[in-house]
Each structure stands twice: as structure tokens, then as C-alpha cells.
Design an enzyme around this catalytic site. Structure first.
Site, short mmCIF file in Angstrom:
data_model
loop_
_atom_site.label_atom_id
_atom_site.label_comp_id
_atom_site.label_asym_id
_atom_site.label_seq_id
_atom_site.Cartn_x
_atom_site.Cartn_y
_atom_site.Cartn_z
N GLU A 100 -10.20 -44.44 107.21
CA GLU A 100 -8.81 -44.38 106.76
C GLU A 100 -8.23 -43.03 107.17
O GLU A 100 -8.95 -42.06 107.39
CB GLU A 100 -8.71 -44.51 105.24
CG GLU A 100 -9.17 -45.82 104.67
CD GLU A 100 -9.03 -45.86 103.14
OE1 GLU A 100 -8.43 -44.92 102.57
OE2 GLU A 100 -9.55 -46.80 102.53
N HIS A 156 -7.94 -40.05 98.32
CA HIS A 156 -8.23 -41.45 97.99
C HIS A 156 -9.72 -41.50 97.70
O HIS A 156 -10.55 -41.52 98.62
CB HIS A 156 -7.86 -42.38 99.14
CG HIS A 156 -8.16 -43.81 98.85
ND1 HIS A 156 -8.29 -44.77 99.83
CD2 HIS A 156 -8.35 -44.47 97.67
CE1 HIS A 156 -8.56 -45.94 99.28
NE2 HIS A 156 -8.60 -45.78 97.96
#
Length: 282
Positions: A100, A156
């Protein structure tokens, strides 16, 4: 009558000035953000509409190896003016084939990007790194707010390691302090900081939580999830006197785009399983 009109005009002008002299900042986990989502007109229209609310937006779960979707997003955000938004994006992050990026989009007429760096959390191939997706930290300046310079630390967190990763944000905070000689630091993102991932009995062990220098603006009772769950996964934490004093009271909330735009469950969940969390600085 003329005096009443003048008073009304002055009040309207004051309201516009208050908007102009403030910054709205958000963190938004857009589930599996990539080419498929940006190629869907309905979903991409709502994503652009949501992001247009913000002067700075952190986007997480960016699955876009060649930045094709990021390019499409910026084209849409800048369709009326090519300088409405600029961006800064991290390298692909992750311990295995699943990667990501962290993406920041920001309005250059409101803030300037001063610097950025990738936090070094250890040797990933050796298996002694701290974060699944180590923070990519940015430093902004703004002439319109009480705090003129501040850093944003994104995270995250991996759900299974949320407790350890949130605690380790304290080390990132110290690193930013030392590197940039600054106190005004915002930590934000999908920390997975709730429900089964971080329980009430575990909070006292988290340095970022037990240290009174940090203000947790999104409470444990908040719901940042689109589905029927009620979990405060997404958080905003601020440190530093000037940054804390710049926070507009009661402005830190999840933005329920489903209610705001009257969306059905299917459309809302297709946009994301998280609401953005936002805060306004004055």
C-alpha cells in the site's frame, strides 16, 4: 434597513474570512483505492466530492503500483484549475507482496509542503521492523492558521499488530521531534484502534495514550466504520501547544458521507468501509 443590510453583509464576510483562515484536514482509508475504483464513475465522483471538502487529506490503502489511479484522481480534483490540488505519495509499503501507499493531497494556495521522509523502523528482510506500513511523514506550513508549521504522521496499522504499532508511534513522534526540531505534530489514520484489535484493558500500555502531551481528538465511543459495526478505528492525535490551541473545538469528527449524500448501504460500502475523520485548525 440600510444598517441591517450592512450588518448582514459584515457577518457574511466574517464567516467567509473564518473559512478562509482555517484548514480542514482529514484521514480517509479508501478501501482498495486503485484503477478499478477510479474507473467507476459513480464511486470516483463521490470520492472526489468527499476529498474536495479538505485542504489536506491523507488517503490510505492506495493499491496503485504505477500511480495510474492517483493520476486520474488528481485530474478529477484539478478539472477546473490545474493547481487546485498537489500531492505527495510514499513508495509501496508492506512486508510481503501486498503493498500500500500513503497519499497526501493538499491545496497549495492554503499550505506549502516543506519536507517529507520515510520513517526507518528497522530491517524488514531481517524480520525486526516495527510497522507493516511504516509512516511516511510530511511537514507543512500555512500562513492562515495559528500554527505556522506542523508535521503529519500517517499510519494504517495492521489489525493483528495494532496495539504494538500504535504504541510505536511514540517512537516516530520522538524521531520527528529530533529530525525537524518541532513540537507540533499530528498523528492520524486507520489505527485499527478499537473493538477487538485494541481493548479497554490494553489502552494503559500504549505510550501515546497515557502521556498527557497527546490529545486524542476522536474518542473511543466514535464510530468510523460504514458497516453495522461500531468501532473507533480511525483516529487523530495532536501534540504541541500551538497545534493543540489551533484545533477548532468540536471540529474533530467522522464525516458520515452516507448520511450526507443520502447513499444506500451498497453504494456507501463500495466507496469504503471507513468514514474519513476530520479536524479544523484556525
Amino acid at each position: 434597513m440600510r444598517g441591517a443590510r450592512l450588518t448582514g453583509a459584515l457577518l457574511a464576510l466574517a464567516g467567509l474570512l473564518q473559512v478562509a483562515l482555517s484548514l480542514r484536514i482529514a484521514a480517509f482509508n479508501i478501501r482498495t483505492f486503485g484503477e478499478t475504483k477510479m474507473s467507476n464513475d459513480t464511486l470516483s465522483n463521490y470520492i472526489v466530492q468527499i476529498l474536495n471538502r479538505y485542504d489536506i487529506a491523507l488517503i490510505q490503502e492506495v493499491r496503485d503500483s504505477h500511480l495510474t489511479a492517483v493520476g486520474k484522481l488528481l485530474d478529477r480534483l484539478n478539472q477546473d484549475d490545474p493547481n487546485t490540488y498537489h500531492f505527495v505519495v510514499s513508495e509501496p509499503l508492506g512486508r510481503n507482496n501486498y503493498k500500500e501507499r500513503y497519499l497526501f493531497v493538499f491545496r497549495p494556495d492554503q499550505v506549502s509542503l516543506l519536507d517529507s521522509y520515510q520513517y526507518n523502523d528497522g530491517c524488514e528482510p531481517c524480520g525486526n521492523d516495527t510497522f507493516s506500513r511504516e509512516p511516511a511523514i510530511v511537514k507543512f506550513s500555512s500562513p492562515f492558521t495559528q500554527v505556522k508549521e506542523f508535521a503529519i504522521v500517517p499510519l494504517h496499522a495492521a489489525p493483528s499488530d495494532a496495539l504494538a504499532e500504535i504504541d510505536s508511534l511514540y517512537d516516530v513522534y520522538l524521531d520527528v521531534q529530533q529530525k525537524w526540531d518541532m513540537e507540533d505534530i499530528m498523528l492520524m489514520g486507520d489505527f485499527n484502534a478499537g473493538c477487538s484489535y485494541v481493548t479497554s484493558s490494553q489502552w494503559p500500555s500504549i505510550r501515546l495514550r497515557r502521556n498527557p502531551a497527546f490529545w486524542w481528538l476522536i474518542p473511543d465511543t466514535a464510530d468510523t466504520t460504514v458497516k453495522s459495526t461500531h468501532c473507533a478505528y480511525d483516529r487523530i492525535v495532536v501534540a504541541g501547544t500551538l497545534l493543540q490551541e489551533a484545533v477548532v473545538p468540536d471540529s474533530a469528527v467522522p464525516f458520515d458521507f452516507q448520511a450526507a449524500y443520502g447513499l444506500n448501504d451498497q453504494t456507501a460500502e463500495a466507496i469504503s468501509d471507513h468514514y474519513p475523520v476530520e479536524v479544523t485548525l484556525m
